[in-house]
Design an enzyme around this catalytic site. Structure first.
Site, short mmCIF file in Angstrom:
data_model
loop_
_atom_site.label_atom_id
_atom_site.label_comp_id
_atom_site.label_asym_id
_atom_site.label_seq_id
_atom_site.Cartn_x
_atom_site.Cartn_y
_atom_site.Cartn_z
N ASN A 100 -5.43 -10.18 -7.19
CA ASN A 100 -5.59 -10.79 -5.87
C ASN A 100 -6.89 -11.58 -5.71
OD1 ASN A 100 -6.09 -7.82 -6.12
ND2 ASN A 100 -7.30 -8.19 -4.29
N THR A 137 0.85 -1.20 0.00
CA THR A 137 0.00 0.00 0.00
C THR A 137 0.88 1.25 0.00
OG1 THR A 137 -1.74 -1.16 1.20
CG2 THR A 137 -1.80 1.25 1.25
N CYS A 169 -10.93 -7.57 1.35
CA CYS A 169 -11.23 -6.19 1.73
C CYS A 169 -12.73 -5.94 1.77
CB CYS A 169 -10.59 -5.22 0.75
SG CYS A 169 -8.87 -5.58 0.46
N GLN A 193 0.84 -9.63 -5.29
CA GLN A 193 0.46 -11.04 -5.37
C GLN A 193 1.46 -11.85 -6.19
OE1 GLN A 193 -1.93 -12.67 -3.81
NE2 GLN A 193 -2.88 -10.88 -2.89
#
Ligand SMILES: *Cc1c(COP(=O)(O)O)cnc(C)c1O
Length: 386
Positions: free
Chosen positions: A153, A74, A330, A181
């Protein structure tokens, strides 16, 4: 089997014992600050960091001097996208990405769009691919940056990075690649793919959480990056703050292991994934696989399945001791269909019936057999009560 079976390797992975061993000295006796230049504590820490920098560079075919340590993918994505934009030449104000990127790419790019950048969001095909042709059609002389992930992902799609990199380079645009990933799972090469910036994360390939890396091209078409945070000057000022020496040593070891064992592991994990799919298909009808049909074009450990007529959240709950995810981690816990599945054209009623299974380094055949039985039994039960 009376333990939990973990099939959620896209969300995070356990730390490899070899990685833990590489970290322990820097949590114990060699606890120095890598910026301390006046004593052996600092020297030992610095040595560990520079060793890890070489190991990360080797995995990507990059120079050690092009690797910066961060807190994860991130952060690497944010530094790359926002930091490069601050140094863009005035005549280039256009950015291209795709709708199936992770939020850690989409959200910074939406911020840039609000600030006046022109943003093109490409829709991938029904297997999640962006072709060089589709990218070529979107590129123009004002395109500054293209951000396309190495592997997805949710559905595991591995993008044709060499071709995409060539197309971006021909248009004079930078290519940023979220490889969270892909790193450690499939071969990555910043030279053959003409990648300008790349993000990776330790906890996705058996290093700890909270450590990652950013590749920034210095050779050839050097990328200029403005820092987002100030103070301290570490990592050439691109990512200031005291270095996470144990985490970095662990990330380096994870890269060393991946460089040596990637091919063998991909084969082993891919075989287990195929066994899992075969077993489930033999036991229940109406199962669709989301993502690439060609197993060579998706992550070896990825299996995204939709079970017609079964509620995905009910399925996850009923699976109990089998840890997996519905769609994306998420969005787990919310009934919205995944935006990735939506983007590749999976109908909403199938998207909410989706199970994302992620296999990895410590997955065993025994666990796969157990998972097959549990999934067949649970899906059968949920379909009968409808
Ligand atoms: C996990 C993940 C991220 C976020 O990585 P963190 O290190 O957890 O911040 C970003 N992009 C993709 C594709 C991911 O899978």
């Amino acid at each position: 089997m009376n333990k939990q079976v973990y099939l959620d390797y896209h969300a995070t992975t356990p730390v490899d014992p070899r990685v833990l061993d590489a970290m322990l000295p820097y949590l114990k006796d060699s606890f120095g600050n890598a910026s301390s230049k006046t004593h052996p504590y600092g020297w030992a820490a610095r040595e560990a960091v520079e060793k890890a920098r070489s190991q990360v560079g080797s995995l990507l075919n990059a120079s050690p001097g092009e690797i910066y340590f961060t807190g994860g993918a991130t952060e690497s994505n944010n530094i790359s996208l926002l930091g490069a934009a601050l140094h863009a030449p005035a005549e280039r104000n256009h950015i291209i990405t795709q709708s199936t990127e992770h939020h850690a790419v989409l959200d910074p790019l939406r911020k840039l769009e609000k600030e006046g950048w022109r943003l093109t969001v490409l829709n991938p095909d029904s297997e999640g691919f962006i072709s060089a042709e589709a990218l070529g059609n979107a590129l123009d002389e004002r395109t500054f940056l293209v951000s396309i992930m190495a592997a997805n992902n949710e559905i595991g799609t591995v993008q044709p990075l060499d071709e995409l990199g060539r197309a971006a380079a021909e248009a004079g645009a930078l290519l940023h690649c979220d490889a969270a990933q892909a790193a450690g799972k499939i071969r990555l090469d910043v030279e053959s793919s003409a990648i300008s910036m790349l993000s990776l994360s330790g906890h996705k390939f058996c290093a700890p959480k909270g450590v990652g890396a950013l590749y920034r091209r210095k050779r050839g078409n050097r990328v200029r990056l403005a820092p987002l945070a100030l103070g301290g000057g570490q990592e050439e000022g691109i990512r200031p703050g005291t270095l996470n020496v144990p985490g970095i040593a662990g990330l380096g070891e994870a890269c060393r292991i991946a460089a040596e064992e990637l091919q063998e592991e991909a084969q082993r994990v891919g075989r287990l994934r195929d066994l899992l799919l075969d077993g489930i298909r033999k036991g229940i009808p109406d199962v669709t696989v989301n993502g690439p049909a060609d197993a060579d074009k998706k992550l070896p450990g990825n299996l995204s399945l939709s079970f017609k007529g079964v509620d995905g959240s009910a399925l996850i709950v009923s699976l109990g001791d089998l840890a997996a995810s519905s769609g994306s981690a998420c969005t787990a816990g919310n009934a919205e269909p995944s935006y990735v599945l939506k983007a590749i054209g999976v109908p909403a009623e199938l998207a909410v019936s989706t199970l994302r299974l992620g296999l990895g380094r410590f997955t065993t055949e025994e666990e796969v057999t157990y998972a097959i039985d549990r999934i067949i039994e649970t899906v059968g039960k949920l379909r009968r009560v409808r």
